[in-house]
Design a protein around this motif. Structure first.
Motif, PDB file in Angstrom:
ATOM      1  N   ASN A 180       0.824  -1.214   0.000  1.00  0.00           N
ATOM      2  CA  ASN A 180       0.000   0.000   0.000  1.00  0.00           C
ATOM      3  C   ASN A 180       0.855   1.260   0.000  1.00  0.00           C
ATOM      4  N   ALA A 239      -7.862  10.037   7.827  1.00  0.00           N
ATOM      5  CA  ALA A 239      -8.595   9.578   6.636  1.00  0.00           C
ATOM      6  C   ALA A 239      -7.931   8.363   5.985  1.00  0.00           C
ATOM      7  N   TYR A 240      -6.616   8.413   5.839  1.00  0.00           N
ATOM      8  CA  TYR A 240      -5.929   7.280   5.197  1.00  0.00           C
ATOM      9  C   TYR A 240      -6.135   5.994   6.001  1.00  0.00           C
ATOM     10  N   ALA A 243      -9.601   4.478   5.788  1.00  0.00           N
ATOM     11  CA  ALA A 243      -9.814   3.772   4.522  1.00  0.00           C
ATOM     12  C   ALA A 243      -9.088   2.429   4.509  1.00  0.00           C
ATOM     13  N   SER A 244      -7.828   2.431   4.929  1.00  0.00           N
ATOM     14  CA  SER A 244      -7.047   1.201   4.800  1.00  0.00           C
ATOM     15  C   SER A 244      -7.451   0.148   5.830  1.00  0.00           C
ATOM     16  N   ASN A 288     -10.415  -0.056   7.298  1.00  0.00           N
ATOM     17  CA  ASN A 288     -11.757  -0.509   6.954  1.00  0.00           C
ATOM     18  C   ASN A 288     -11.610  -1.690   5.992  1.00  0.00           C
ATOM     19  N   ALA A 289     -10.763  -1.514   4.988  1.00  0.00           N
ATOM     20  CA  ALA A 289     -10.520  -2.587   4.015  1.00  0.00           C
ATOM     21  C   ALA A 289      -9.909  -3.808   4.702  1.00  0.00           C
ATOM     22  N   VAL A 335      -4.876   8.141  -0.216  1.00  0.00           N
ATOM     23  CA  VAL A 335      -5.592   6.869  -0.136  1.00  0.00           C
ATOM     24  C   VAL A 335      -5.363   6.073  -1.425  1.00  0.00           C
ATOM     25  N   PHE A 373      -8.703   1.261  -2.311  1.00  0.00           N
ATOM     26  CA  PHE A 373      -9.620   1.484  -1.179  1.00  0.00           C
ATOM     27  C   PHE A 373     -10.779   2.390  -1.571  1.00  0.00           C
ATOM     28  N   GLU A 374     -10.747   2.916  -2.787  1.00  0.00           N
ATOM     29  CA  GLU A 374     -11.724   3.926  -3.196  1.00  0.00           C
ATOM     30  C   GLU A 374     -12.617   3.474  -4.340  1.00  0.00           C
ATOM     31  N   ARG A 378     -17.115   7.693   6.349  1.00  0.00           N
ATOM     32  CA  ARG A 378     -16.439   8.421   5.262  1.00  0.00           C
ATOM     33  C   ARG A 378     -17.455   9.196   4.420  1.00  0.00           C
ATOM     34  N   PRO A 438     -16.085   1.285  -1.228  1.00  0.00           N
ATOM     35  CA  PRO A 438     -16.537   1.901   0.020  1.00  0.00           C
ATOM     36  C   PRO A 438     -18.067   1.998  -0.015  1.00  0.00           C
TER      37      PRO A 438
END
Lengths: 148, 148, 148, 148, 148, 148
Positions: free
Chosen positions: C50, C98-99, C102-103, C105-106, D142, D146-147, E139, F20
């Motif tokens: 990542n 924020a980063y 996102a990461s 959560n995944a 990000v 992840f998006e 988010r 997401p």
């Protein structure tokens, strides 16, 4: 506070734009704002001020007070300017302030921060944030030697 | 996760004491904990370790990893040890970690921080915490010059 | 700290680009960075690492130490890997990173977090952040039963 | 807002005590407060409620809403009660809320958290707080994965 | 930065007391500190200043700048003094600053905050801290209506 | 917790998209979600709900509980609705929650916040965040007058 209204009052349609603030440029600025912008440009020897100051210009008193405080505080004294910029960056990284991280990263580099210094700065900031929580979670009492 | 229980399970009486953790002293420590304590005392040339380490000793793996990281990070490199201690203190003050403020205040003084340096450090930390919120609240976009 | 400079020193023009860091790709990485990237890819069975690791690669020591700590900490032990990922996410949400939101959560989803579990996780995180402030604001003293 | 006053108005002498709030005990509580206390005691099978509830009792509506939310959220569902307590503790440690750390440490232990589980919880919380700042400081974008 | 020292340098014995700062009383204060103390006492019509100012007195420049900023900011303007004190308290509760919560609770009461107003203030602060995390965790992207 | 997996388990390819969450629109919402959306639209007299509610709709229980709490808390009582919105904004700015800053800035304006009031609000929020850290860093003890 005048005509204060309840949660259902003053309805606007969901599609009615609520323009956010925009930066105030020098050409559109009031005299007291221009005076601060001029001092920033002179002190920092730059052609234009950063967005931060252009947004604060919506409140000339806060603009003036903030600039005067920053100028007083960030000038080299018992601590040199580079150390001060790195401390500023450390706080901004801890708080997660995206704008401040970007601008003080640039300011610290301008003041002489090398990539190696940035790397060590980040290592300390990360470690401090970690041990702050270990101390909280284990409920470590302050050693008598630090209190006496 | 074994025998997991619901919110009403495992009742204890309100007056039943739930002893919090206590520090683990050298004399009561397991060999792998003593090894870390010995290295701390040798590296820092002190007779005893601080409470922080005596509490982390409840988890020998975290104790070892944390000490090894701290030792690697806090040694003078591109940044001198005093600058590192002041950055550590800046983060701890921002987070409001009482233990860390007390211990790193002491550590920074030991590394050479004068009262004047502390005063300027605090001024920068306070100002950074203020402008971080001004940048947030005015929703200042990052200047293109910081992004290009 | 070498040639340390004052606030007015080292001026750059406001329109002079200050390139932010860019990710370091495998093909451009030094051997010690590649070694860490290889271990991440092998451990996680992924084809690439990542962005987080590609940015940390600017400081190979921090890259190595952070990956080794993450690997040690996030492996299933007394807590399973899913629980650990959810705790990681809870902290990241509380800090507003924020980063990391996102990461992780995944990562939590990959480890088995369902939408229902995420919903309950968020409910707990929200409630904890609320009651933390109620406890602060009402200045609630710790019950003797938690201290004895 | 009625008779609103300026900074110099309503002077009190510095030595005039400003009593902070005190806990409201069952015997002194209004009926709607007693009803909530009774439900807490019944649900948790305890003889008395914690200080947190005795202080919230100063505002019966907040007391009622908070207890009903906590009861709904903390009951086992897609996540078991122990996992929820540990997430609560992780948030409280991150925020540095001393009361909440003490009370949810006790609650998590009551729900089955062992010393080994606590140690791993703290390790994850510490690591997450560290990497949150590394991600902030390196301004890691990000990943598209992840998006998408 | 003068004689900067490494991690093992300047050892002190663990049992050597490191006295923390103590408050500077009026009778012991330098003239420029007394001038600020006098202005605080006159403006607030109190017989003595709070501990906050007695500690800041260790750095007369920060004392002076902070008092002048507080005086300018906290005077009634577009917002009345009570509203300002409640906002100050809301921030202090969110940050978990024990001293600031105690002092601004007192200041807000002095300015006219009733127990009912405090209760609603706390309810809003708690709710905002909760929904801040729900917005982070889910988010949620900013609605176009807030940006256009 | 069912099929819980380790750090190397459940591998996904780095290029495998992890979508997401997306907002749940009224036309796609379940009846219990529609009921909440209808109440929000009726109470606020708007044609559509904000993204915040469309994302919370992934967890109908949290959606319902959060809306009911917000409705109860944000209605004018001992504090008017405008004051409540400004306190909400102060907390969101302190926490750096981008979504909440945008939405409550709009809500506060709708409730009557002028640009001058926003300017003073921000000045107080900034100052409080600064002095919170000065109080932390100088380790100022609470004055007896605030405790008696």
């Amino acid at each position: 506070m005048g005509a204060v209204v309840g949660i259902v009052a003053n309805p606007v349609r969901a599609d009615e734009p609520m323009s956010p603030r925009s930066p105030i440029e020098y050409r559109d600025a009031a005299p007291e704002v221009r005076a601060v912008f001029d001092d920033i440009k002179r002190t920092r020897q730059v052609d234009d001020v950063n967005n931060f100051w252009k947004y604060l210009a919506h409140d000339p008193r806060t603009l003036k007070r903030t600039w005067e405080s920053v100028k007083e505080i960030m000038t080299a004294g018992a601590l040199d300017a580079l150390t001060k910029e790195m401390i500023y960056l450390a706080v901004s990284v801890t708080n997660g302030c995206a704008y401040c991280i970007a601008s003080h990263n640039a300011a610290a580099r301008k003041a002489g921060m090398t990539e190696a210094m940035f790397g060590e700065l980040m290592a300390v900031v990360g470690m401090a944030n970690e041990t702050n929580r270990l101390a909280n979670g284990y409920r470590v009492p302050v050693d008598p030697a630090f209190e006496a």
